[in-house]
Design an enzyme around this catalytic site. Structure first.
Site, PDB file in Angstrom:
ATOM      1  N   SER A 148       4.559   3.197   4.439  1.00 43.05           N
ATOM      2  CA  SER A 148       4.776   1.824   3.982  1.00 43.05           C
ATOM      3  C   SER A 148       4.524   1.764   2.480  1.00 43.05           C
ATOM      4  CB  SER A 148       3.808   0.881   4.705  1.00 43.05           C
ATOM      5  OG  SER A 148       3.750  -0.395   4.102  1.00 43.05           O
ATOM      6  N   TYR A 161      -4.382  -2.098   7.914  1.00 45.82           N
ATOM      7  CA  TYR A 161      -3.020  -1.557   7.801  1.00 45.82           C
ATOM      8  C   TYR A 161      -2.889  -0.700   6.551  1.00 45.82           C
ATOM      9  CZ  TYR A 161       2.120  -1.577   7.713  1.00 45.82           C
ATOM     10  OH  TYR A 161       3.446  -1.223   7.691  1.00 45.82           O
TER      11      TYR A 161
END
Length: 257
Positions: A148, A161
């Protein structure tokens, strides 16, 4: 021929978390490139609906659904053994399963922290190691870890995350350090802000959407289709000397301040 470098005919690809979203689009792209694709998820009905949809969209594709929890080591071992027995091995693994939990670190419970890390990071270790045993035995294989922009950056309220995706980059490097000498290529794809079903509320938020498009040099949200080319590249012979890298597919977001 150059086209042969990207041909995935005869190869078996397992894509975790692929009943919808990025994983499903990447799986479809691999199928279009010729791979036999195994869609994965925990929700049996959703997985088999996705399988049927992929078969309808790519009539020439061979596609199956395999339902197991990527965080359950026993379930992973049993499922991978069944796949190996049925198909002779997994040639391509895409570790895509993951989810987001938004909450201030002051309010975040340890349980929620550990759930995100187990789903977004530990699952890649569990599935990656299990699949890699067969790849090492055969002397070849491709592993793609879906990272990501949070592999590189951070925002408020998504600490677990960001921690998981940052660690996933170094897990990719660790896999390379241990397995590249056995003929494997392990790399990552780091999507930027991609418009999906799961991000639809963010896309619909004018302030947040304006921030994304203003912060991204390309001036737009990413589309799931933007990830197909990089995924096919990393899954194919075209990337045979690419190892331990993370390809940011983010419209330039991580390249600028």
């Amino acid at each position: 021929m150059v086209s042969e470098l990207f041909d995935l005919s005869g190869r078996v690809a397992l894509v975790t978390g692929s009943s919808r979203g990025i994983g499903n689009v990447v799986a479809t792209g691999l199928a279009e490139a010729g791979a036999t694709v195994l869609l994965n998820g925990r929700d049996r009905q959703r997985v088999f609906d996705a399988r049927d949809a992929l078969r309808a969209a790519v009539p020439q594709a061979t596609c199956e659904g395999v339902c197991f929890d990527v965080t359950d080591e026993t379930a992973v071992a049993e499922s991978v053994a069944e796949i190996n027995a049925r198909h002779g091995g997994i040639d391509i693994l895409v570790n895509n399963a993951g989810f987001q939990h938004r909450e201030s670190m002051f309010d975040l419970s340890v349980e929620d922290w550990e759930t995100v890390l187990r789903t977004d990071l530990t699952s890649a270790f569990i599935v990656g190691r299990t699949v890699a045993r067969g790849m090492v035995h055969r002397g070849n294989g491709k592993i793609i870890n879906v990272c990501s922009v949070q592999t590189e950056l951070a925002r408020p309220s998504i600490a677990p995350y960001a921690a998981a995706k940052g660690a996933l980059r170094n897990l990719t490097r660790a896999m390379t350090a241990e397995w590249a000498g056995h003929g494997l290529q392990i790399n990552g794809i780091a999507p930027g802000y991609i418009a999906t079903e799961l991000t639809s509320t963010l896309v619909a938020d004018p302030d947040f959407s304006d921030w994304v498009t203003g912060r991204t040099p390309a001036g737009r949200w990413g589309d799931t289709g933007d990830l197909v080319g990089p995924a096919v590249f990393l899954a194919s012979d075209a990337s045979s000397f690419v190892n331990g890298q993370v390809v940011f597919v983010d419209g330039g977001m991580t390249a600028v301040v």
